[in-house]
Design a protein around this motif. Structure first.
Motif, PDB file in Angstrom:
ATOM      1  N   GLU A 167       0.823  -1.210   0.000  1.00 34.45           N
ATOM      2  CA  GLU A 167       0.000   0.000   0.000  1.00 34.45           C
ATOM      3  C   GLU A 167       0.858   1.262   0.000  1.00 34.45           C
ATOM      4  N   VAL A 168       1.954   1.263   0.759  1.00 33.11           N
ATOM      5  CA  VAL A 168       2.842   2.430   0.778  1.00 33.11           C
ATOM      6  C   VAL A 168       3.419   2.691  -0.607  1.00 33.11           C
ATOM      7  N   LEU A 169       3.868   1.643  -1.283  1.00 36.13           N
ATOM      8  CA  LEU A 169       4.429   1.805  -2.625  1.00 36.13           C
ATOM      9  C   LEU A 169       3.371   2.288  -3.610  1.00 36.13           C
ATOM     10  N   ARG A 170       2.156   1.784  -3.471  1.00 38.44           N
ATOM     11  CA  ARG A 170       1.081   2.228  -4.363  1.00 38.44           C
ATOM     12  C   ARG A 170       0.765   3.707  -4.129  1.00 38.44           C
ATOM     13  N   MET A 171       0.646   4.114  -2.871  1.00 39.92           N
ATOM     14  CA  MET A 171       0.334   5.506  -2.585  1.00 39.92           C
ATOM     15  C   MET A 171       1.469   6.444  -3.000  1.00 39.92           C
ATOM     16  N   VAL A 213      -6.418   7.909  22.675  1.00 40.97           N
ATOM     17  CA  VAL A 213      -7.035   6.629  22.974  1.00 40.97           C
ATOM     18  C   VAL A 213      -5.949   5.566  22.876  1.00 40.97           C
ATOM     19  N   LYS A 214      -5.939   4.652  23.806  1.00 43.11           N
ATOM     20  CA  LYS A 214      -4.965   3.565  23.789  1.00 43.11           C
ATOM     21  C   LYS A 214      -5.712   2.283  23.450  1.00 43.11           C
ATOM     22  N   VAL A 215      -5.399   1.693  22.323  1.00 45.29           N
ATOM     23  CA  VAL A 215      -6.152   0.544  21.833  1.00 45.29           C
ATOM     24  C   VAL A 215      -5.204  -0.634  21.668  1.00 45.29           C
ATOM     25  N   ALA A 216      -5.468  -1.737  22.305  1.00 38.83           N
ATOM     26  CA  ALA A 216      -4.629  -2.921  22.181  1.00 38.83           C
ATOM     27  C   ALA A 216      -5.202  -3.850  21.115  1.00 38.83           C
ATOM     28  N   GLY A 217      -4.316  -4.621  20.474  1.00 40.78           N
ATOM     29  CA  GLY A 217      -4.785  -5.609  19.506  1.00 40.78           C
ATOM     30  C   GLY A 217      -4.553  -5.162  18.085  1.00 40.78           C
ATOM     31  N   GLU A 218      -4.450  -6.122  17.185  1.00 40.63           N
ATOM     32  CA  GLU A 218      -4.206  -5.818  15.780  1.00 40.63           C
ATOM     33  C   GLU A 218      -5.444  -5.257  15.111  1.00 40.63           C
ATOM     34  N   SER A 219      -6.641  -5.629  15.556  1.00 40.69           N
ATOM     35  CA  SER A 219      -7.884  -5.135  14.942  1.00 40.69           C
ATOM     36  C   SER A 219      -8.727  -4.435  16.009  1.00 40.69           C
ATOM     37  N   PRO A 220      -8.328  -3.224  16.397  1.00 43.08           N
ATOM     38  CA  PRO A 220      -9.061  -2.513  17.445  1.00 43.08           C
ATOM     39  C   PRO A 220     -10.449  -2.116  16.971  1.00 43.08           C
ATOM     40  N   TYR A 242      -2.168   0.369  10.764  1.00 46.93           N
ATOM     41  CA  TYR A 242      -3.472   0.869  10.314  1.00 46.93           C
ATOM     42  C   TYR A 242      -3.405   1.173   8.823  1.00 46.93           C
ATOM     43  N   SER A 243      -4.286   0.566   8.063  1.00 46.63           N
ATOM     44  CA  SER A 243      -4.302   0.744   6.613  1.00 46.63           C
ATOM     45  C   SER A 243      -5.068   1.998   6.231  1.00 46.63           C
ATOM     46  N   ASP A 244      -5.007   2.317   4.967  1.00 46.07           N
ATOM     47  CA  ASP A 244      -5.773   3.460   4.468  1.00 46.07           C
ATOM     48  C   ASP A 244      -7.268   3.200   4.612  1.00 46.07           C
ATOM     49  N   ALA A 245      -7.680   1.938   4.494  1.00 39.20           N
ATOM     50  CA  ALA A 245      -9.096   1.599   4.677  1.00 39.20           C
ATOM     51  C   ALA A 245      -9.539   1.879   6.114  1.00 39.20           C
ATOM     52  N   LEU A 255     -16.782   7.610  10.560  1.00 34.50           N
ATOM     53  CA  LEU A 255     -17.460   7.498  11.848  1.00 34.50           C
ATOM     54  C   LEU A 255     -17.415   8.797  12.651  1.00 34.50           C
ATOM     55  N   VAL A 256     -16.285   9.488  12.608  1.00 30.83           N
ATOM     56  CA  VAL A 256     -16.139  10.707  13.418  1.00 30.83           C
ATOM     57  C   VAL A 256     -16.462  11.968  12.635  1.00 30.83           C
ATOM     58  N   GLU A 257     -16.549  11.841  11.306  1.00 29.88           N
ATOM     59  CA  GLU A 257     -16.767  12.996  10.444  1.00 29.88           C
ATOM     60  C   GLU A 257     -15.715  14.068  10.701  1.00 29.88           C
ATOM     61  N   ARG A 258     -14.475  13.596  10.821  1.00 29.80           N
ATOM     62  CA  ARG A 258     -13.323  14.457  11.030  1.00 29.80           C
ATOM     63  C   ARG A 258     -12.182  13.946  10.152  1.00 29.80           C
ATOM     64  N   PRO A 259     -11.192  14.796   9.851  1.00 26.02           N
ATOM     65  CA  PRO A 259     -10.030  14.313   9.097  1.00 26.02           C
ATOM     66  C   PRO A 259      -9.237  13.288   9.901  1.00 26.02           C
ATOM     67  N   VAL A 260      -8.752  12.280   9.216  1.00 28.23           N
ATOM     68  CA  VAL A 260      -7.923  11.248   9.832  1.00 28.23           C
ATOM     69  C   VAL A 260      -6.646  11.098   8.993  1.00 28.23           C
ATOM     70  N   VAL A 261      -5.508  11.155   9.669  1.00 28.64           N
ATOM     71  CA  VAL A 261      -4.210  11.019   9.006  1.00 28.64           C
ATOM     72  C   VAL A 261      -3.611   9.670   9.379  1.00 28.64           C
ATOM     73  N   SER A 262      -3.215   8.884   8.385  1.00 32.39           N
ATOM     74  CA  SER A 262      -2.548   7.608   8.668  1.00 32.39           C
ATOM     75  C   SER A 262      -1.051   7.766   8.450  1.00 32.39           C
ATOM     76  N   VAL A 263      -0.267   7.068   9.280  1.00 34.27           N
ATOM     77  CA  VAL A 263       1.187   7.123   9.123  1.00 34.27           C
ATOM     78  C   VAL A 263       1.598   6.577   7.762  1.00 34.27           C
ATOM     79  N   ARG A 264       0.847   5.626   7.245  1.00 34.81           N
ATOM     80  CA  ARG A 264       1.182   5.102   5.914  1.00 34.81           C
ATOM     81  C   ARG A 264       1.171   6.217   4.879  1.00 34.81           C
ATOM     82  N   ARG A 265       0.187   7.112   4.968  1.00 30.97           N
ATOM     83  CA  ARG A 265       0.118   8.245   4.038  1.00 30.97           C
ATOM     84  C   ARG A 265       1.324   9.163   4.213  1.00 30.97           C
ATOM     85  N   LEU A 266       1.719   9.404   5.465  1.00 29.26           N
ATOM     86  CA  LEU A 266       2.865  10.275   5.730  1.00 29.26           C
ATOM     87  C   LEU A 266       4.140   9.679   5.141  1.00 29.26           C
TER      88      LEU A 266
END
Length: 314
Positions: free
Chosen positions: A23-27, A162-169, A191-194, A202-213
């Protein structure tokens, strides 16, 4: 032959990490890239890994193994192996090294250009803190939050986390806790782009993923490398006749980067000046310079000038 930058992707777990890297290479639109993957836990078996699980209260990293499973491992163990791995990788003459994990606060003086995911994310977070409202930061493990406190106490005073444990929080739970923030940073390459798109809905707010950065930083670095390969430094263009073109052919052809470095060196620029012009470290300049001189079978650039005169009857 078209120039293709060489890149090393390094992770704290085991490789391959196609779940992140594809995904990083594609983006980044990085089809023009030769790359290798390295993992800090490559070569370890289940017994080795099991012995390194964090004890109560001990900081750990949550990462993926080669078979696809996930595990928590002592941070001190990973950091020690990672330090040795980076040193080894940096000796292999890559144009870029990408640290494909967050939660790593140590930095390294590498010859190659380094994209450090944690440092990159810190820059974004520090910029966002200056805004008027709170920001949300979503982690995979509570220990990631704890380690960040030691580095940047300003985060505690001005952000909601928020502190979330687990691969699929649970994105629903994260959305509930972070709904009143202005922007959310998903602080893990896991965390993927999806995931980011779903949370933003869900939050109707901007979300930045480290993958995008990371993908954005990778694209910028590749553009600069291609530009450098196409255009010699300004100092070379102002130096008059190109001495390098007047030299007899070397026994082994010089690479494009070796040619760039040698041209600049023949104009009298120092290694640090060449590094600034080519956007590489002075240590990388030293490596390319030494290899180019070895191929020309000389010990210094001053020995090359008489050869140019001899070839052209000067």
């Amino acid at each position: 032959m078209p120039y293709r930058p060489r890149c090393a992707f390094v992770t704290i777990g085991q490789t391959p990490r196609t779940d992140i890297l594809d995904e990083v290479l594609r983006m980044a639109q990085a089809a023009d890239l030769d790359f290798d993957e390295y993992g800090a836990m490559n070569g370890l078996d289940e017994t080795d890994i099991g012995a390194q699980r964090p004890r109560e209260g001990e900081r750990g990293f949550y990462t993926r193994l080669a078979h696809g499973g996930f595990v928590s491992v002592r941070a001190s163990f990973i950091e020690q192996r990672l330090r040795r791995l980076i040193e080894m990788v940096d000796r292999r003459d890559y144009d870029l090294i990408v640290m494909l994990s967050t939660g790593i606060f140590e930095t390294w003086d590498t010859r190659a250009r380094l994209i450090h995911s944690q440092k990159l994310t810190d820059l974004w977070i520090n910029a966002l803190i200056a805004g008027p409202g709170p920001i949300g930061i979503m982690y995979h493990l509570p220990t990631a939050f704890d380690s960040n406190l030691a580095v940047n106490t300003a985060l505690v005073q001005t952000t909601r986390m928020v502190k979330v444990a687990g691969e699929s929080p649970s994105l629903d739970e994260a959305a509930r806790l972070l709904r009143d923030t202005d922007i959310i940073v998903m602080h893990s390459l896991g965390y993927s782009d999806a995931h980011a798109v779903m949370l933003a809905g869900l939050v109707e707010r901007p979300v930045v993923s480290v993958r995008r950065l990371v993908a954005g930083a990778l694209r910028t670095a590749l553009d600069e490398l291609h530009h450098d390969a196409r255009h010699p430094p300004a100092g070379d263009r102002q130096a008059g006749p190109d001495v390098l073109d007047k030299l007899p052919d070397s026994a082994e052809p010089l690479t494009p980067r070796e040619q760039d470095v040698l041209r600049a060196a023949l104009t009298g620029l120092s290694n640090k000046e060449i590094g600034r012009n080519l956007a590489i470290s002075h240590r990388t300049v030293e490596i390319h310079r030494a290899r180019a001189l070895a191929k020309m079978q000389v010990s210094s650039t001053t020995e090359l000038l008489p050869r140019a005169l001899v070839k052209h009857g000067g």
